[in-house]
Structure formats: C-alpha cells, structure tokens
Design an enzyme around this catalytic site. Structure first.
Site, short mmCIF file in Angstrom:
data_model
loop_
_atom_site.label_atom_id
_atom_site.label_comp_id
_atom_site.label_asym_id
_atom_site.label_seq_id
_atom_site.Cartn_x
_atom_site.Cartn_y
_atom_site.Cartn_z
N HIS A 50 -71.99 -6.34 -50.71
CA HIS A 50 -71.95 -6.44 -49.27
C HIS A 50 -70.53 -6.72 -48.77
O HIS A 50 -70.01 -6.05 -47.89
CB HIS A 50 -72.90 -7.56 -48.81
CG HIS A 50 -72.92 -7.75 -47.33
ND1 HIS A 50 -72.13 -8.68 -46.70
CD2 HIS A 50 -73.60 -7.10 -46.36
CE1 HIS A 50 -72.35 -8.61 -45.40
NE2 HIS A 50 -73.24 -7.67 -45.17
N CYS A 97 -53.21 2.54 -17.71
CA CYS A 97 -52.44 1.55 -18.46
C CYS A 97 -53.22 0.26 -18.69
O CYS A 97 -52.69 -0.72 -19.19
CB CYS A 97 -51.11 1.25 -17.78
SG CYS A 97 -51.29 0.55 -16.14
C1 PEP Z 1 -54.46 -3.58 -15.10
O1 PEP Z 1 -54.86 -4.30 -14.18
O2 PEP Z 1 -55.18 -2.78 -15.70
C2 PEP Z 1 -53.06 -3.68 -15.56
C3 PEP Z 1 -52.61 -2.86 -16.49
O3 PEP Z 1 -52.29 -4.67 -15.03
P1 PEP Z 1 -52.40 -6.19 -15.52
O4 PEP Z 1 -53.21 -6.21 -16.75
O5 PEP Z 1 -50.99 -6.63 -15.73
O6 PEP Z 1 -53.04 -6.85 -14.34
#
Ligand code: PEP
Ligand code: MG
Length: 717
Positions: free
Chosen positions: A296, A672
């Site tokens: 496992h 992002c």
């Molecule tokens: C988000 O809000 O997705 C972003 C990338 O900005 P932060 O995480 O800095 O608020």
C-alpha cells in the site's frame, strides 16, 4: 497470535492456531453485532458486496476522490468472481506484476509474488515477497506462460499493465489487468518508449501523462555533495523516487498536524493502510518497516509523487514510546531523518536537498506538448529568483507581478507602512520617494531575467491588514521615523481598521484616493523599462495592470494618472516606447460590465482568486474553516479556490471574455488566479479561448502539458 508464538509469517501458524483465531474473531463479531457470524455463504457474499458499496462513502474514499478529481456521483461497481487458492501448497502462490518498471519505466517484467499465500498477503505488505524473476526458477513453465500473457496484454491495451495472478497447484490464473499506476519519470519514459516502439502516436503520448504528476519530477533531490558526506544508517526498498528530509512522526494524524503548522515530516510506520492517506499526503516522505514494492505504502506514495522507502525490516519500532531503533541508534519523534526513495537508503540526519534537473525524456516529451498547445503559459512571480526558475520551466513571460509582495521584507515594509499611515500628500510623497528606487531596481532586475519576455506588472493591491503595523515596538519605531507621537500614530492605525479588509480599501481604490501611488509606480515601471531597453537594445513594452476594478470610470481615472506620467517620461527619453494598460477582472461587476471596461482596458487578466471569493461570497481566508462540512455533505466536491468552479465563476469568465472581445476584438485575455496551474481549469481556459494562463513557477510545466492535452482533446472531439 504470531507474536505469541514468536513466528513471523501467517504460514508459520498451524491449524490449531488458525482455529483459535477464527473462534476469537467470531466471538468479537458477536460482541459487536449481537448476532452470530453468518455461516451461509450467500449471506457472507452479499454482506461482502454491500461492504464494497458502502466503502464508496467512507472518509478515506472521499479524501482520495478529492485528490484525484473523481466525482462522488460516479459510484462504484463490484465484480464477483470465483477464486482459486494460492495458499493450497508449495506449488501455489500469488503475485502482482507490471509489464514495465512502474518506478523507472524500464521495459522489463517487474513484480513480486509469494509462494503459498493469498493476494492479501502481497498487497498488505505483511510478508516481504520475492521478485518475479525468481518464479523462473521456482516454476519455469508457469513463468514462461505468464511472460507471454503479459506481453499480449500490453500489446492489446497499448499501455503498461498491472496484473494480478494466482497459481493453484501449478496452474496459472490471471485475476485482473489494468493500466498500471506509475511515477512521473516512468510515465514519461513509457510514453516516449511506446512512441519509439510504434505502439502509440505522439498525440496519444501527450495524453498519457497526468499533468499533476509532473510535480514530482520538479521537486528536490539530495544535494550530491551532502549526500556523499552522509552515512546511511540502513536501507529499505526504493519504493517511490525523490528525496525527503524531515522530522520523524509515527502517526498519520501527527503528520497532518505537524505539516499544517509548517513542519517538514517523514512518516514512519510499520506499514500503511488507506486510513493513513491524508498523513501520507502531508509528509515529505514515507518510511515503512514492512511491505514490498506493491505494498500500500509503495503504490500510494508513487501515485502521489511522494518519496517512499518501504520494507526496512531492520527497524525496530517503538512507536507507542515515541522512538524507533536502526543501526544501533535510537531516533525519537521529532528527530530529523532523510530518506532516498530512488536508492532506498535511510539517513539519520538532515541531508539538504537541491532542485530537480529536468532533461532527456522530459525535454522531448514537453517539446511534443508545446508543439500542440495554443494557450500560452506565463508565470506569477514577483522576484528575480522565481522569475528565473519559471523561465527555466518554460514560462513565456510574467502574467502577474504582485508589487505589494515586493515589500514584505526588511526595511521595505517600513516604507510601505509609512506610506499607508501618511496623513498628508507631502508625508505620502516623502514615503513614496523612498519606495521609488527600490521598486525601480526590482523591475530592472526582473526585466533582465526575462530577456525580452513580457511582464504584466500589477499596481499595488495590499489588503491593508497585511501591512499596517500591529505590534507595539513596530508602532513605536515607525512613529519615531515619521517624527510623530505614538498616540497619534495609534489613532491613525485605529482609523485604518476595516471590518472586512478583503472588501475594503484595496486595489485600485487605493490609487483613486491616493493617485500619487499610481504615479510613483508608473515612474518606476517606465524608468526600469527604459534603462533595460537601452542596456540590451531590445525595446520593452511594459504592461501595467490595474487591480480590483468594477467600474470603467475608476479604471479610466487611474489609467489617466498612468498615461500622463508615462507619456511625459517616455517623451523626455526620446525613445519609441509603447506600453499597455489593462485590468484584472476579479470583481463580478467587472465581468458583467466587461464590454464597457474593454473600452479602456487593452487586456484582461482574470483574477479568479478574488472572482471566486466575491462570486461565492465567502472569504478566501476563512472559507477553509467551513468548506470541510460542505465536502462531507457533498454540497461541494472540491475546493473552488484550487479548481475553478466552471459552472458559476466560469460562466462569468466566459461571458466577460465574449463581452471584452465584442468591444475590442484584439484584446488579450489571460488568467492569473491560482487556477492557472490547475489542469482542469487550464482546459477550461483553453475552451473559452483565453490567450494565456499564468501560474506559480513550479506549475508552469503542468500548465504547458494541460494546455497541450486540452488542444488535442478539442481536435479529437
Ligand atoms: C486574484 O484575485 O485572482 C489575483 C490573482 O490577485 P490576488 O491573489 O493578488 O488577489
Ligand atoms: Mg485579486
């Protein structure tokens, strides 16, 4: 019973012992259930079937599904098949084998078996089995037959097979075959080899490797010099590759708890079982006393990409008393040990680790992936070190440079604090003057590392509570530096207090109230771009991103500050420099008004961290406290901050992308938020037509592969 009799193996017990055990189990059953253990085989079988169905809903299964993106709604199935006896006599046995080595991918039959045993004995790791090659000596004909069947199965399924077999009195039975679980290194090697063997196409090869698995290839190995100097204290089986160094813990609960408070741990167990899964995931590495390569611990660790050494029988365990002994020495809970999952060696000290080096199969494979993806992959980085790492991993630029992160360290935080608590424009400008050269220097470094790749620089977005001084000594120090009284400063700080800082005075709201901040940042960006453009002879096009916009007029307001500042500096430089001003789409209103916002924004970057927070209406900082109950009750099956909620938040992303393109057909669209490195979210981004994803450096290869798979799947569909 084995302990009582002083024996090691089940088969060392005699019939009387077994009878006693059966009696004890029956008594226990009756005690627990208030009825006799059923003796009707049909009842027994139906109970067993029900137990399998029930197992779909146990906590371990729920954790496993969340880790592997398996929906609860799928349900499970039960096969009922007659079994033969592997424990009939010395001409019987049972085993597990792979058509290729699941740790390295090497093309050779790999597996292990036990004579006179049941399947459970092999997988539970209670006895340490023999390598499959030995079967060639023990039962040459059976071995030959097995090799032929294994080859046929691999050819038929065109993938590495994981097979279970039982031999009853010299006759071979195949119990099951499936595509084998494998390490990332093996997955790559097998995919590349199968292409070279003409068994699969490059497209198929790209689809064969789970992007999340690449993670383990990118993680640290032991520093070669330090490793040479270190003396192993023992060795077990090299069950799952990689290097781990951490403090000894003996239970999965401790592993989880210690890891949650930031400790690196190595989980040391007699053997592992499914209830240990969370602790195994939290540990740097796993060391077990018992169990073979198909135990496992070995199989699960490999799947997770966690380093594991199994079957180190020399260890004498005293977990209850908080220590184990190996090589004549005692190792207490909390002591450092290091384990090498590629060699099986164990070290009684902390051996430093170094970054993984990727090459060979990896490079060739990623080349196939890159040739197929249309989505670009950038990185989220705010210092030159991370940026350089990401470039090495194939990042095509920076999609998010969080400027507030450039101020967490040392004296820098003081300058930012001074700026935040300033009460007049003059005070603030004084603080900003201190920040400008630091900021400009940082941007220059970043531009140099990027060697012409683009960088989206996001203007300050500090949730104020992360920056305002809280401790008495910090307040006293800052007051001294600003030449104001401690009382006055405390009043200012009290005035800055927000009930909900995440929805407070952050993002572009800061620049609307204090435009001089945006002006300073613009100056730093443009000056840095000019310096590095002149230095390298390659003209940089700065990308400036305004965060937390919900209304086109607030974007316009800040953009005006940016353009007036930038145009003046560029004109004075005499250079033909262009720059772009765009925005984050991270507030639902911005998504709803994206056609309007695109009139001012030259690019959108979806900040899906905030967009998730604001769309669900729960705080990204607090949600973990109650999301557990939502998973338990199957309201949500995954963490929407890790994997994009495609139905809800995704609908906003899709709509905003369409609205943005409606206004500005050539608008650049990216993501992002943390989701930019999550494979299923990357696939979603591909499908809604974004231009790029941006993720943390170590997830860049994952995103590259996920993007390629999305493109291939779309083509195949
Ligand atoms: C988000 O809000 O997705 C972003 C990338 O900005 P932060 O995480 O800095 O608020
Ligand atoms: Mg945000």
């Amino acid at each position: 019973m084995k302990e009582k009799k002083g024996v090691k193996n089940d088969i060392d017990l005699d019939a009387e012992d077994m009878k006693t055990l059966v009696r004890l189990f029956k008594e226990y059953y009756k005690e627990q259930k208030g009825e006799d253990f059923p003796s009707d085989p049909k009842v027994q079988m139906m109970e067993a079937v029900k137990a399998v169905f029930r197992s779909w809903d146990n906590p371990r299964a729920n954790v496993y599904r969340r880790m592997n993106d398996i929906p609860y709604s799928w349900g499970t199935a039960v096969n009922v098949q007659p079994m033969v006896f592997g424990n009939l006599n010395e001409k019987s046995g049972t085993g597990v084998a792979f058509t290729r080595d699941p740790a390295t991918g090497e093309k050779k039959l790999f597996g292990e078996y036990l004579i006179n045993a049941q399947g459970e004995d092999v997988v539970a790791g209670v006895r340490t089995p023999s390598p499959i090659d030995k079967l060639a000596q023990d039962m040459p004909e059976v071995y030959q037959q097995f090799v032929t069947i294994a080859n046929n199965l691999e050819k038929h399924y065109r993938d590495m097979q994981d097979m279970e077999f039982t031999i009853e009195n010299g006759k071979l039975y195949m119990l099951q075959t499936r595509n084998g679980k494998r390490t990332a290194a093996a997955a790559l090697k097998i995919a590349v080899d199968l292409v070279d063997e003409g068994m699969i196409t490059e497209d198929e090869a790209v689809l064969r490797v789970d992007p999340k698995q690449l993670d383990s290839l990118l993680h640290p190995q032991f520093d070669a010099k330090a490793l040479k100097a270190a003396q192993p204290i023992g060795a077990g089986l090299a069950a799952s590759p990689g290097a781990a160094c951490g403090k000894v813990v003996f239970t999965a609960e401790d592993a989880k708890e210690w890891a949650e408070r930031g400790e690196k741990v190595v989980l040391v167990r007699l053997e592992t079982s499914p209830e240990d899964i969370e602790g195994m995931a939290a540990a740097q590495g796993i060391l077990t006393v018992r169990g073979g390569m198909t135990s496992h611990a070995a199989v699960v660790a490999r799947g997770m990409g966690t380093c594991c050494v199994s079957g180190c029988g020399e260890i004498s365990m005293h977990a209850e008393e908080g220590y184990f002994e190996l090589g004549g020495k005692k190792y207490n809970q909390g002591d450092y040990i290091s384990i090498d999952g590629s060699t099986g060696k164990i070290y009684g000290e902390a051996v430093p680790t170094v970054e993984a080096a990727i090459s060979g199969d990896f490079g060739r494979f990623m080349g196939w992936a890159d040739a197929r993806r249309t989505l670009k992959v950038r990185t989220n980085a705010d210092n030159p070190r991370d940026a350089a790492q990401a470039v090495k991993f194939g990042a095509e630029g920076i999609g998010l440079c969080r400027t507030e992160h450039m101020f967490f360290e040392g004296d820098r935080i003081k300058a930012i604090r001074e700026m935040i608590v300033s009460e007049t424009v003059e005070e603030r400008e004084k603080a900003l003057a201190k920040i400008l050269p630091l900021q400009q220097g940082d941007f220059e470094e970043m531009y140099r590392v990027l060697e012409g790749r683009p960088m989206t620089i996001r203007f300050l977005d500090p949730p104020l509570h992360e920056f305002v001084p809280q401790k008495e000594e910090e307040i006293v120090e800052l007051a001294g530096e600003m030449n104001i009284s401690v009382e006055r400063l405390k009043e200012v700080i009290a005035g800055l207090h927000e009930f909900n800082p995440m929805m407070g005075h952050r993002g572009c709201r800061l620049a609307v109230t204090y435009p001089e901040i945006a002006a300073m940042q613009t100056t730093a960006v443009i000056n840095a771009a000019i310096t590095v453009s002149e230095e390298t002879g390659t003209m940089i096009t700065p990308e400036i991103m305004i965060p937390l916009v919900g209304e086109v007029k607030e974007l316009k307001f800040v953009k005006d500050v940016v353009t007036s500042t930038a145009d003046k500096i560029i004109a004075e430089s005499g250079l033909d420099m262009h720059y772009k001003v765009g925005t984050m789409i991270e507030i639902p209103r911005a998504a709803l008004m994206a056609d309007e916002i695109a009139k001012e924004a030259e690019f959108f970057s979806f900040g899906t961290n905030d967009l998730t927070q604001m769309t669900f209406g729960f705080s990204r900082d607090d949600a973990a406290k109650f999301l557990g109950a939502y998973y338990d009750n199957k309201i949500y099956e995954f963490d929407p901050f890790a994997k994009l909620d495609q139905e809800g938040v995704g609908k906003l992303v899709k709509m905003a992308a369409q609205l943005g393109r409606q206004t500005r057909p050539d608008i650049k669209l990216g993501i992002c938020g943390e989701h930019g490195g999550d494979p299923s979210s990357v696939e979603f981004c591909h499908n809604v037509g974004l231009d790029y994803v941006s993720c943390s450096p170590y997830r860049v290869p994952i995103a590259r592969l996920a993007a390629a798979q999305a493109a291939i799947k779309e083509k195949n569909a």
